[in-house]
Design a protein around this motif. Sequence first.
Motif, PDB file in Angstrom:
ATOM      1  N   ASP A 163       0.789  -1.244   0.054  1.00  0.00           N
ATOM      2  CA  ASP A 163       0.101  -0.014  -0.046  1.00  0.00           C
ATOM      3  C   ASP A 163       0.734   1.211   0.112  1.00  0.00           C
ATOM      4  O   ASP A 163       0.489   2.098  -0.699  1.00  0.00           O
ATOM      5  CB  ASP A 163      -1.176   0.002   1.286  1.00  0.00           C
ATOM      6  N   THR A 164       1.885   1.121   0.651  1.00  0.00           N
ATOM      7  CA  THR A 164       2.826   2.297   0.750  1.00  0.00           C
ATOM      8  C   THR A 164       3.389   2.743  -0.663  1.00  0.00           C
ATOM      9  O   THR A 164       3.334   3.982  -1.126  1.00  0.00           O
ATOM     10  CB  THR A 164       4.107   2.094   1.643  1.00  0.00           C
ATOM     11  N   ASN A 219       0.819   4.290  -2.669  1.00  0.00           N
ATOM     12  CA  ASN A 219       0.489   5.459  -2.430  1.00  0.00           C
ATOM     13  C   ASN A 219       1.692   6.515  -3.050  1.00  0.00           C
ATOM     14  O   ASN A 219       1.243   7.739  -3.469  1.00  0.00           O
ATOM     15  CB  ASN A 219       0.595   5.723  -0.738  1.00  0.00           C
ATOM     16  N   SER A 222       0.577   7.194  -6.743  1.00  0.00           N
ATOM     17  CA  SER A 222      -0.538   7.813  -6.880  1.00  0.00           C
ATOM     18  C   SER A 222      -0.539   8.892  -7.650  1.00  0.00           C
ATOM     19  O   SER A 222      -1.626   9.428  -8.417  1.00  0.00           O
ATOM     20  CB  SER A 222      -1.484   7.833  -5.668  1.00  0.00           C
TER      21      SER A 222
END
Length: 382
Positions: free
Chosen positions: A164-165, A168, A171
């Motif tokens: 998830d990091t 991000n 993104s």
Amino acid sequence: MIKILVIEDNPEKREHIFSVTLKSGVHSENIDMASNARDALNSLKGSTYDIVVLDLKLPLRSSSTLPNDGAGKKILQSIIEHDVQVPNSVICLTSFPELQESFSQDFTSFDINIYDTTTSDNWISALEGKINWHSGRNKKIKSKKKGKVIVTIHGVNTAGAWQDTLENELSEFDGIICKHYKYIHKAPFKILIPIWRKKVVKAFYNDLRSLIKSYPNHDYYFFSHSFGTFVLVEALGKMSSLNAPEIKVITLAGSVLKRSFGWEDICSELSVDKVINDCGVNDLALPFSYCFAPGLGMAGRTGFYGFDGELVKNRYFEGGHSFFEESSEFYKKYWIPLIFNHVIESEGHPNAAPNEAHEKVIELLAVAIYIAVIIVVAFLFI
């Protein structure tokens, strides 16, 4: 204007097909050529064609000149299974009657016409008819712009928060599709059980095939950690150039693969651009996998053998098994440039390197453990 792909290894036949299409009003720049299965599938992944003219017997790859009976079938299966962008019409040609009979049984139900070029020129009128039909519909389909698919795979005993990091951090960029593979993160001892490893690999392989069908013409970037590196490589080893995506970069961190793992076959078969092996020189988890899990190793601590930077680039970092999770700056500096610049901008931590004396002790310890296990087993059953 319609777009046509001609898949034919015989230069004279290829020129004949090309001539028929030109006379039917197709511009030469809208006619692509392929002389082997690999190049044909790459073209089908990258472009949408109105018509594909396919010789059923041709070489599998450019490095081979020997026609293969199964090459045409693999291309047709890729079309039917939507592993590539599906053309509107497929015309198959062969000068081998037995192939026509065999293929007719398997593919005529999919509205794929097969013509024996030794008995008639019916394929010419069929091709001219298809061209006139598509021209009459005034259909113009533009090839989709390639996107980037980022596939991440975590290790055991972890939920993969780093996945998830990384997403991000990505993104802010356009054209990025992040797909995080999750499996039941069992305790580390699970990797000792070969049948559990196989189940995880099989599940990932099947899901990866489905993902490729959804994004067949994208560039793929793989990032894996710990046992995830084993899962990834085992799954890729089951693929061939005929069903694999276009792989730009494979990045490993804390890899449980053996130091002697041979990358030559995978890199050659799948045309992988780069393999990056990021190592934590103080990793304490990998000696465990090396000593107690047959078939696994500690390349994520020691690096892989071979010419560094040729097939595989080893980069060394101070830290343990999850050294890359210590700061999001790691992704910006070391991983994201691999996706957008296709270059290794940073070499790792200065002066970080495996301690060969320590690695030798671990290797001797592993040998001692294996010998002890053999002695115990022999004592119990003999």
